[in-house]
Write an enzyme that holds these catalytic residues in place. Structure first.
Site, PDB file in Angstrom:
ATOM      1  N   GLU A   1      -9.411  -0.718  -1.683  1.00 12.35           N
ATOM      2  CA  GLU A   1      -9.126   0.690  -1.361  1.00 12.35           C
ATOM      3  C   GLU A   1      -9.243   1.561  -2.608  1.00 12.35           C
ATOM      4  O   GLU A   1      -9.652   2.724  -2.533  1.00 12.35           O
ATOM      5  CB  GLU A   1      -7.739   0.796  -0.697  1.00 12.35           C
ATOM      6  CG  GLU A   1      -7.794   0.249   0.723  1.00 12.35           C
ATOM      7  CD  GLU A   1      -6.520  -0.410   1.210  1.00 12.35           C
ATOM      8  OE1 GLU A   1      -5.436  -0.152   0.660  1.00 12.35           O
ATOM      9  OE2 GLU A   1      -6.622  -1.217   2.165  1.00 12.35           O
TER      10      GLU A   1
ATOM     11  N   HIS B   1      -8.201  -3.198  -6.208  1.00 19.36           N
ATOM     12  CA  HIS B   1      -8.112  -3.396  -4.755  1.00 19.36           C
ATOM     13  C   HIS B   1      -9.260  -2.619  -4.101  1.00 19.36           C
ATOM     14  O   HIS B   1      -9.649  -1.553  -4.575  1.00 19.36           O
ATOM     15  CB  HIS B   1      -6.760  -2.894  -4.242  1.00 19.36           C
ATOM     16  CG  HIS B   1      -6.546  -3.240  -2.810  1.00 19.36           C
ATOM     17  ND1 HIS B   1      -7.079  -2.487  -1.786  1.00 19.36           N
ATOM     18  CD2 HIS B   1      -5.902  -4.282  -2.224  1.00 19.36           C
ATOM     19  CE1 HIS B   1      -6.758  -3.062  -0.628  1.00 19.36           C
ATOM     20  NE2 HIS B   1      -6.050  -4.147  -0.872  1.00 19.36           N
TER      21      HIS B   1
ATOM     22  N   LYS C   1       0.861  -1.192   0.000  1.00 17.52           N
ATOM     23  CA  LYS C   1       0.000   0.000   0.000  1.00 17.52           C
ATOM     24  C   LYS C   1       0.902   1.249   0.000  1.00 17.52           C
ATOM     25  O   LYS C   1       1.962   1.209  -0.633  1.00 17.52           O
ATOM     26  CB  LYS C   1      -0.966  -0.061   1.182  1.00 17.52           C
ATOM     27  CG  LYS C   1      -1.698  -1.419   1.220  1.00 17.52           C
ATOM     28  CD  LYS C   1      -2.819  -1.500   2.177  1.00 17.52           C
ATOM     29  CE  LYS C   1      -3.433  -2.901   2.095  1.00 17.52           C
ATOM     30  NZ  LYS C   1      -4.637  -3.043   2.895  1.00 17.52           N
TER      31      LYS C   1
ATOM     32  N   GLY D   1      -7.234  -5.075   7.006  1.00 15.51           N
ATOM     33  CA  GLY D   1      -6.700  -4.148   8.002  1.00 15.51           C
ATOM     34  C   GLY D   1      -7.458  -4.146   9.311  1.00 15.51           C
ATOM     35  O   GLY D   1      -7.264  -3.253  10.144  1.00 15.51           O
TER      36      GLY D   1
ATOM     37  N   GLU E   1     -10.651 -10.697  -1.461  1.00 13.20           N
ATOM     38  CA  GLU E   1     -10.315  -9.897  -0.293  1.00 13.20           C
ATOM     39  C   GLU E   1     -11.595  -9.297   0.269  1.00 13.20           C
ATOM     40  O   GLU E   1     -12.016  -8.214  -0.172  1.00 13.20           O
ATOM     41  CB  GLU E   1      -9.353  -8.762  -0.676  1.00 13.20           C
ATOM     42  CG  GLU E   1      -8.011  -9.234  -1.180  1.00 13.20           C
ATOM     43  CD  GLU E   1      -6.911  -8.226  -0.868  1.00 13.20           C
ATOM     44  OE1 GLU E   1      -5.914  -8.633  -0.281  1.00 13.20           O
ATOM     45  OE2 GLU E   1      -7.074  -7.037  -1.183  1.00 13.20           O
TER      46      GLU E   1
HETATM   47  P1  13P Z   1      -4.166  -6.563   5.543  1.00 10.28           P
HETATM   48  O1  13P Z   1      -3.351  -7.823   5.408  1.00 10.28           O
HETATM   49  O2  13P Z   1      -3.406  -5.441   6.190  1.00 10.28           O
HETATM   50  O3  13P Z   1      -5.500  -6.836   6.160  1.00 10.28           O
HETATM   51  O4  13P Z   1      -4.446  -6.025   4.046  1.00 10.28           O
HETATM   52  C1  13P Z   1      -4.914  -6.927   3.093  1.00 10.28           C
HETATM   53  C2  13P Z   1      -4.853  -6.292   1.765  1.00 10.28           C
HETATM   54  O5  13P Z   1      -5.547  -5.343   1.494  1.00 10.28           O
HETATM   55  C3  13P Z   1      -3.894  -6.849   0.788  1.00 10.28           C
HETATM   56  O6  13P Z   1      -4.117  -6.340  -0.481  1.00 10.28           O
END
Ligand code: 13P
Length: 260
Positions: free
Chosen positions: A104, A102, A17, A180, A174
């Site tokens: 996000e 993704h 990220k 997160g 995901e």
């Molecule tokens: P986390 O492992 O921090 O939960 O994030 C997952 C993620 O978004 C991987 O692309």
């Protein structure tokens, strides 16, 4: 649960990220190279900030067992798109993979299914392997809409690709509520969603679906990595926060995998 089996080595990937500029990237790989010796039975990929790609490649040196990718691309090859990078630019800089869609990007930056589809196509055109991320929110899960949402996200992309190009992508399931949060999907939840995706891939491309890895991502840590990687239909892991520490991620990357 899907009745289809898969035929490839696991993919264990880190998504940094917006963490680590070029200096921290060099430091990371200096430590990671010592902590993680090459393993022939898996593929390791790091999704770096684009600005750290060159430092990552330098830091990896002769470690041809590890690939790097970017976290996002624009779908046009070039043009007046301030702040964006194209798939071709990422390729030229040494990326071999890109994330697409993704959560996000979808939720914080308003990326649509249609834009994700164009990005997947642009990645393939440039020679990058796209990892299409799909996943439902907690609200959607509670409403019983997991399959609807992840199939809509997959179908949008499949709709712009001829069937022979679909086996060149990877998927990452995901669930948004697991990213997160420290709350990972259970291996059973992951298997169920992966089975939904695998069945659709089989409808789209037949037996070639077996060669398409489906990764799980969302609060993967060293203590749950083995159970998630062993789960039916889970072909790899996409790790966020826990990929930022070289020795911790080396442990995850070295997770024992079942013999082929
Ligand atoms: P986390 O492992 O921090 O939960 O994030 C997952 C993620 O978004 C991987 O692309």
């Amino acid at each position: 649960m899907s009745e289809w089996t898969t035929i490839h080595t696991p993919v264990i990937a880190g998504n940094w990220k917006m963490h680590k500029g070029p200096v921290a990237t060099r430091e990371f790989f200096h430590a990671f190279r010592d902590a993680y010796p090459p393993h022939e039975d898996r593929t390791i990929v790091f999704f770096l900030p684009a600005i750290s790609l060159t430092a990552g490649i330098e830091g990896l040196g002769d470690r041809a067992d590890i690939d790097v990718g970017v976290q996002n691309i624009h779908w046009e090859p070039q043009g007046a798109f301030t702040g964006e990078i194209s798939a071709r630019m990422a390729w030229e800089a040494g990326a071999r993979y890109t994330l697409v869609g993704h959560s996000e990007r979808r939720h914080l930056f308003g990326e649509t299914d249609e834009q994700c589809a164009l990005k997947v196509r642009a990645a393939l055109d440039a020679g990058l392997t796209p990892v299409l991320c799909v996943g439902e929110t907690l609200h959607e899960r509670r409403a019983g809409r997991v399959a609807d949402v992840i199939l809509r996200q997959l179908d949008a992309v499949a709709g712009v690709l001829p069937p022979d190009r679909i086996p060149r992508i990877l998927l990452a399931y995901e669930p948004v509520w697991a990213i997160g949060t420290g709350v990972n999907a259970t291996p059973e939840d992951a298997s169920e969603a992966h089975g939904v995706l695998r069945d659709r891939l089989h409808d789209l491309v037949g037996d070639a679906a077996a060669a398409i890895p489906i990764l799980y991502g969302g609060s993967v840590k060293v203590d749950n990595a083995a159970a998630l990687l062993r789960a039916e239909g889970v072909d790899g892991l996409l790790v966020g926060g826990a990929s930022l520490d070289p020795s911790g991620f080396a442990d995850i990357a070295a997770t024992p995998v079942a013999a082929a």
